[in-house]
Design a protein around this motif. Structure first.
Motif, PDB file in Angstrom:
ATOM      1  N   ASN A 160      99.732  37.475  40.427  1.00  0.00           N
ATOM      2  CA  ASN A 160      99.557  36.745  39.232  1.00  0.00           C
ATOM      3  C   ASN A 160      98.812  35.768  39.036  1.00  0.00           C
ATOM      4  O   ASN A 160      99.552  34.727  38.498  1.00  0.00           O
ATOM      5  N   GLY A 161      97.022  35.633  39.757  1.00  0.00           N
ATOM      6  CA  GLY A 161      96.410  34.599  39.223  1.00  0.00           C
ATOM      7  C   GLY A 161      96.381  33.526  40.421  1.00  0.00           C
ATOM      8  O   GLY A 161      95.569  32.146  39.907  1.00  0.00           O
ATOM      9  N   GLU A 162      97.630  33.126  40.897  1.00  0.00           N
ATOM     10  CA  GLU A 162      97.525  32.285  42.115  1.00  0.00           C
ATOM     11  C   GLU A 162      97.527  32.525  43.664  1.00  0.00           C
ATOM     12  O   GLU A 162      97.735  33.583  44.037  1.00  0.00           O
ATOM     13  N   ILE A 163      97.058  31.558  44.398  1.00  0.00           N
ATOM     14  CA  ILE A 163      96.900  31.802  46.146  1.00  0.00           C
ATOM     15  C   ILE A 163      98.416  30.980  46.108  1.00  0.00           C
ATOM     16  O   ILE A 163      98.660  29.469  45.815  1.00  0.00           O
ATOM     17  N   ILE A 164      99.403  31.947  46.275  1.00  0.00           N
ATOM     18  CA  ILE A 164     100.354  31.841  47.708  1.00  0.00           C
ATOM     19  C   ILE A 164     100.506  30.946  48.519  1.00  0.00           C
ATOM     20  O   ILE A 164     101.255  30.112  48.913  1.00  0.00           O
ATOM     21  N   ALA A 165      99.158  31.688  49.439  1.00  0.00           N
ATOM     22  CA  ALA A 165      99.794  30.752  51.226  1.00  0.00           C
ATOM     23  C   ALA A 165      97.934  31.087  51.214  1.00  0.00           C
ATOM     24  O   ALA A 165      97.552  32.537  50.928  1.00  0.00           O
ATOM     25  N   GLU A 166      97.210  30.265  52.423  1.00  0.00           N
ATOM     26  CA  GLU A 166      96.653  30.299  52.774  1.00  0.00           C
ATOM     27  C   GLU A 166      96.528  30.174  54.474  1.00  0.00           C
ATOM     28  O   GLU A 166      97.144  28.483  54.603  1.00  0.00           O
TER      29      GLU A 166
ATOM     30  N   SER B 261     101.911  26.478  55.160  1.00  0.00           N
ATOM     31  CA  SER B 261     100.645  27.435  54.680  1.00  0.00           C
ATOM     32  C   SER B 261     100.972  27.901  53.367  1.00  0.00           C
ATOM     33  O   SER B 261     100.328  27.987  52.427  1.00  0.00           O
ATOM     34  N   VAL B 262     102.442  27.653  52.686  1.00  0.00           N
ATOM     35  CA  VAL B 262     102.934  28.677  51.727  1.00  0.00           C
ATOM     36  C   VAL B 262     103.601  27.451  50.462  1.00  0.00           C
ATOM     37  O   VAL B 262     103.979  26.588  50.706  1.00  0.00           O
ATOM     38  N   ARG B 263     102.669  27.912  49.450  1.00  0.00           N
ATOM     39  CA  ARG B 263     103.164  26.886  48.227  1.00  0.00           C
ATOM     40  C   ARG B 263     104.115  27.023  47.902  1.00  0.00           C
ATOM     41  O   ARG B 263     104.843  27.942  47.332  1.00  0.00           O
ATOM     42  N   GLN B 264     104.551  25.936  48.100  1.00  0.00           N
ATOM     43  CA  GLN B 264     106.422  25.926  47.942  1.00  0.00           C
ATOM     44  C   GLN B 264     107.008  25.852  46.086  1.00  0.00           C
ATOM     45  O   GLN B 264     108.094  26.452  46.323  1.00  0.00           O
TER      46      GLN B 264
ATOM     47  N   MET C 247      90.225  33.348  57.309  1.00  0.00           N
ATOM     48  CA  MET C 247      91.455  32.803  56.477  1.00  0.00           C
ATOM     49  C   MET C 247      92.027  33.737  56.121  1.00  0.00           C
ATOM     50  O   MET C 247      91.857  34.901  55.302  1.00  0.00           O
ATOM     51  N   ALA C 248      93.579  34.539  56.447  1.00  0.00           N
ATOM     52  CA  ALA C 248      94.182  35.206  55.574  1.00  0.00           C
ATOM     53  C   ALA C 248      94.878  34.219  54.298  1.00  0.00           C
ATOM     54  O   ALA C 248      94.801  32.926  53.961  1.00  0.00           O
ATOM     55  N   THR C 249      94.610  35.460  52.959  1.00  0.00           N
ATOM     56  CA  THR C 249      95.064  34.566  51.483  1.00  0.00           C
ATOM     57  C   THR C 249      96.138  35.437  51.102  1.00  0.00           C
ATOM     58  O   THR C 249      95.579  36.350  51.161  1.00  0.00           O
ATOM     59  N   ALA C 250      96.933  35.191  50.704  1.00  0.00           N
ATOM     60  CA  ALA C 250      98.059  35.516  49.575  1.00  0.00           C
ATOM     61  C   ALA C 250      97.863  35.079  48.096  1.00  0.00           C
ATOM     62  O   ALA C 250      97.910  34.244  47.369  1.00  0.00           O
ATOM     63  N   ARG C 251      97.734  36.169  47.869  1.00  0.00           N
ATOM     64  CA  ARG C 251      97.714  35.918  45.981  1.00  0.00           C
ATOM     65  C   ARG C 251      98.303  36.500  44.894  1.00  0.00           C
ATOM     66  O   ARG C 251      98.339  37.899  46.045  1.00  0.00           O
TER      67      ARG C 251
END
Length: 94
Positions: free
Chosen positions: A7-13, A30-33, A1-5
């Protein structure tokens, strides 16, 4: 699984990123709007088309133009339509 982080948050997964030129393009769903703010920035790639950008707004901090996407990619890059990629300090792990 790919994850984008950032500033302390998961932005996309996502398990279904598309890799182009070494960048993971995440499906838009999959991106947190809530972390995305539209930007007026646009750039042009000769084979992908015109990119649009988002500024990330996370935990009170902003990262200008840290995400990009191709709203209408050229045929050669059609697999990244409705996908978002990250840079500018966003950590992407797979």
């Amino acid at each position: 699984m790919a994850t984008a982080r950032w500033n302390g948050e998961i932005i996309a997964e996502s398990d279904e990123t598309t890799i182009v030129e070494g960048n993971h393009y995440f499906p838009i769903d999959s991106v947190r709007q809530e972390f995305l703010r539209p930007s007026d920035t646009h750039t042009v790639c000769g084979w992908k088309g015109t990119a649009s950008y988002y500024t990330l707004s996370v935990n009170g901090a902003e990262n200008a133009d840290a995400a990009w996407y191709y709203p209408e990619p050229k045929d050669e890059a059609k697999e990244i339509k409705d996908h978002v990629a990250f840079w500018r300090g966003v950590e992407v792990t797979a």
